[in-house]
Design a protein around this motif. Structure first.
Motif, PDB file in Angstrom:
ATOM      1  N   SER A 157      39.298  66.924  62.136  1.00 40.15           N
ATOM      2  CA  SER A 157      39.912  65.836  61.689  1.00 40.15           C
ATOM      3  C   SER A 157      38.908  65.040  60.646  1.00 40.15           C
ATOM      4  O   SER A 157      38.677  64.089  60.288  1.00 40.15           O
ATOM      5  N   ASP A 158      37.977  65.855  60.042  1.00 37.30           N
ATOM      6  CA  ASP A 158      36.931  65.583  59.245  1.00 37.30           C
ATOM      7  C   ASP A 158      37.400  66.064  57.750  1.00 37.30           C
ATOM      8  O   ASP A 158      37.763  67.029  57.286  1.00 37.30           O
ATOM      9  N   SER A 159      37.245  64.886  56.853  1.00 41.91           N
ATOM     10  CA  SER A 159      37.791  64.928  55.527  1.00 41.91           C
ATOM     11  C   SER A 159      36.885  66.050  54.766  1.00 41.91           C
ATOM     12  O   SER A 159      37.457  66.235  53.486  1.00 41.91           O
ATOM     13  N   ASP A 160      35.654  66.439  55.128  1.00 41.68           N
ATOM     14  CA  ASP A 160      34.849  67.346  54.437  1.00 41.68           C
ATOM     15  C   ASP A 160      35.815  68.557  54.074  1.00 41.68           C
ATOM     16  O   ASP A 160      35.443  69.328  53.187  1.00 41.68           O
ATOM     17  N   PHE A 161      36.567  68.930  54.847  1.00 42.93           N
ATOM     18  CA  PHE A 161      37.193  70.243  54.932  1.00 42.93           C
ATOM     19  C   PHE A 161      38.414  70.356  53.820  1.00 42.93           C
ATOM     20  O   PHE A 161      38.872  71.467  53.356  1.00 42.93           O
ATOM     21  N   PHE A 162      38.594  69.069  53.229  1.00 46.49           N
ATOM     22  CA  PHE A 162      39.346  69.142  52.012  1.00 46.49           C
ATOM     23  C   PHE A 162      38.744  69.743  50.891  1.00 46.49           C
ATOM     24  O   PHE A 162      39.041  69.867  49.806  1.00 46.49           O
ATOM     25  N   MET A 163      37.477  69.817  51.149  1.00 50.14           N
ATOM     26  CA  MET A 163      36.521  70.148  49.960  1.00 50.14           C
ATOM     27  C   MET A 163      36.215  71.734  49.647  1.00 50.14           C
ATOM     28  O   MET A 163      35.664  72.333  48.632  1.00 50.14           O
ATOM     29  N   PHE A 164      36.958  72.399  50.567  1.00 52.47           N
ATOM     30  CA  PHE A 164      36.726  73.965  50.762  1.00 52.47           C
ATOM     31  C   PHE A 164      38.040  74.437  50.424  1.00 52.47           C
ATOM     32  O   PHE A 164      39.100  73.782  50.786  1.00 52.47           O
ATOM     33  N   CYS A 165      37.752  75.708  49.704  1.00 52.42           N
ATOM     34  CA  CYS A 165      39.140  76.534  49.483  1.00 52.42           C
ATOM     35  C   CYS A 165      39.044  77.624  50.765  1.00 52.42           C
ATOM     36  O   CYS A 165      38.783  78.662  50.838  1.00 52.42           O
ATOM     37  N   ILE A 166      39.996  76.875  51.636  1.00 51.61           N
ATOM     38  CA  ILE A 166      40.016  77.740  52.847  1.00 51.61           C
ATOM     39  C   ILE A 166      41.441  78.340  52.954  1.00 51.61           C
ATOM     40  O   ILE A 166      42.498  77.876  52.760  1.00 51.61           O
ATOM     41  N   GLU A 167      41.321  79.709  52.514  1.00 51.64           N
ATOM     42  CA  GLU A 167      42.634  80.453  52.452  1.00 51.64           C
ATOM     43  C   GLU A 167      43.535  80.261  53.646  1.00 51.64           C
ATOM     44  O   GLU A 167      44.698  80.205  53.325  1.00 51.64           O
ATOM     45  N   GLY A 168      43.043  80.207  54.983  1.00 49.26           N
ATOM     46  CA  GLY A 168      44.221  80.128  55.968  1.00 49.26           C
ATOM     47  C   GLY A 168      44.616  78.746  56.201  1.00 49.26           C
ATOM     48  O   GLY A 168      45.431  78.532  57.231  1.00 49.26           O
ATOM     49  N   GLY A 169      44.072  77.708  55.451  1.00 47.73           N
ATOM     50  CA  GLY A 169      44.358  76.329  55.471  1.00 47.73           C
ATOM     51  C   GLY A 169      43.762  75.454  56.430  1.00 47.73           C
ATOM     52  O   GLY A 169      43.082  76.061  57.181  1.00 47.73           O
ATOM     53  N   PHE A 170      43.946  74.293  56.651  1.00 52.71           N
ATOM     54  CA  PHE A 170      43.362  73.401  57.137  1.00 52.71           C
ATOM     55  C   PHE A 170      44.279  72.672  58.115  1.00 52.71           C
ATOM     56  O   PHE A 170      45.270  71.932  57.829  1.00 52.71           O
ATOM     57  N   VAL A 171      44.238  72.872  59.480  1.00 56.45           N
ATOM     58  CA  VAL A 171      45.275  72.166  60.408  1.00 56.45           C
ATOM     59  C   VAL A 171      44.517  70.597  60.962  1.00 56.45           C
ATOM     60  O   VAL A 171      43.330  70.658  61.366  1.00 56.45           O
ATOM     61  N   PHE A 172      45.374  69.698  60.971  1.00 65.42           N
ATOM     62  CA  PHE A 172      44.734  68.255  61.190  1.00 65.42           C
ATOM     63  C   PHE A 172      44.535  68.069  62.903  1.00 65.42           C
ATOM     64  O   PHE A 172      45.741  68.368  63.455  1.00 65.42           O
TER      65      PHE A 172
END
Length: 430
Positions: A157-172
């Motif tokens: 739930s850390d907004s830092d992960f919006f700053m990465f290009c995560i190919e598999g996505g970011f689950v909240f």
């Protein structure tokens, strides 16, 4: 750490966030974030400093949900903070703990994690066989890198992960009891059990803001941190003079008044040609005597996303249990500048070294957090100061002759009344 307003903005955009059926996949989990989420957001009462049996049941229930859906979790814990990077934030957190104690002792509700909660969490995941590792530093980049190697999502739930290009996505990580949904595989007809969750794909962001370089997003954290009052004051003039984003900025944006500052920051960032140009443009709004500090904050923030890497191959460790240390990675150094030995790093990465020992070795400072106690009395940490002195002696006393006199002690930050004060504590061996 987080960027002020970024989580609210991102999660309010229907074009960015999709509903997703998560199943039969690896999942890299921001372990510290998960720990605090379970402690603070799942209804556990901590006014008496920890209902550990309730906490244990919550942890086991969460991982039970993942198991039902064929999801293999891999936990990555933060290690040591980078030198001086988060001292002010940790002091801020210590003050926040004091305010929580004030509320609890007056019979009010407040969020406060118990003293032994973190060790309890590690004990539980070992008991139920969840693989985990402790990174060298507090570097979200390594979580993103591991997820990209496996082409799987990250959970946080850390907004830092919006700053990465995560190919598999970011689950909240938004709730403890994710809805369980059964879906049918269109090709095989097989029924699949899945977690129904909110999912972010960075490619949707690049479509929404064409021309905005996503690798420059870390600058937002430098100028708009929500946890550091001093940093907010430093960049206040810059933020006050931001040009408002035009109405046609972005594609399919759900604009609200609360998101206006985030949109203005993104619009400003889109018009910067490089990180160095952006930093130079920010410093025009900073007083001359504080410009060097502002530049360092922004540069350090950007660097922590791109320079530091784990000293070992995290993917290989999870897959084989073997450490493969990298020659080029930024290793954790002792306060005197010498590297820590690999046998110690291995033990630390396996979670066998208390985090406060890493802080003392790396930067010779330690912030102590208040427990539920009478704030008019001496801090409860005072009774164990002699024990800590001996631990400090074991950790660093043999290096003292290589340090200047001003560095031959450990800086402890502890409560005195309702204030946080620094105390120089001498290491001893008896």
């Amino acid at each position: 750490m987080g960027v002020h307003g970024l989580w609210r903005f991102m999660t309010s955009q229907r074009a960015l966030i999709k509903k997703y059926y998560l199943h039969d996949t690896k999942l890299v989990i921001d372990a510290n974030n998960l720990y605090y989420f379970i402690q603070l957001e799942s209804g556990i009462s901590n006014e008496y400093r920890g209902d550990y049996h309730v906490f244990a049941d919550k942890v086991k229930s969460f991982f039970g949900l993942l198991r039902k859906c064929g999801i293999s979790p891999y936990l990555v814990f933060n290690g040591c903070q980078q030198l001086d990077q988060k001292l002010n934030q940790n002091i801020y957190k210590a003050y926040r703990n004091i305010h929580a104690v004030q509320k609890i002792t007056k019979g009010k509700n407040a969020k406060l994690v118990p003293e032994l909660g973190f060790e309890t969490f590690k004990h539980i995941i070992v008991e139920i066989g969840i693989p985990f590792v402790v990174d060298d530093f507090n570097v979200k980049k390594n979580i993103a890198m591991l997820a990209n190697e496996w082409k799987c999502p990250v959970l946080s739930s850390d907004s830092d992960f919006f700053m990465f290009c995560i190919e598999g996505g970011f689950v909240f990580l938004e709730q403890m009891n994710f809805p369980i949904k059964t879906i049918q595989n269109e090709r095989t007809g097989k029924t699949i059990t899945s977690l129904y969750c909110n999912f972010y794909d960075f490619k949707n962001f690049t479509k929404m803001f064409p021309g905005l370089d996503i690798t420059m997003l870390p600058l937002l954290r430098g100028v708009s941190s929500w946890r550091d009052d001093d940093q907010q004051r430093l960049f206040a003039n810059f933020l006050d003079n931001l040009e408002q984003a035009p109405a046609d900025f972005g594609i399919k944006i759900t604009a609200t008044e609360k998101c206006s500052i985030t949109l203005s920051l993104l619009y400003w960032l889109k018009n910067q040609r490089s990180v160095s140009e952006a930093i130079g443009n920010v410093t025009q709004f900073i007083a001359n005597e504080e410009r060097d500090r502002a530049i360092k904050i922004m540069q350090d923030t950007v660097n922590c996303y791109k320079e530091l890497e784990s000293s070992f191959n995290m993917k290989k460790y999870f897959e084989t249990g073997q450490f493969e240390f990298s020659v080029n990675a930024t290793n954790m150094l002792k306060a005197n500048g010498n590297p820590l030995p690999q046998w110690f790093l291995k033990s630390s990465n396996r979670g066998n070294v208390a985090r406060f020992c890493l802080e003392v070795l790396h930067q010779q400072s330690l912030v102590l957090y208040s427990q539920v106690e009478n704030l008019e009395w001496e801090s409860s940490h005072a009774c164990s100061r002699h024990i800590r002195q001996v631990i400090y002696g074991i950790l660093i006393l043999h290096d003292m002759d290589k340090l200047p006199a001003s560095k031959q002690s450990v800086e402890e930050y502890d409560r005195n009344g309702i204030n946080i004060e620094k105390c120089e504590v001498k290491p001893i061996l008896n």
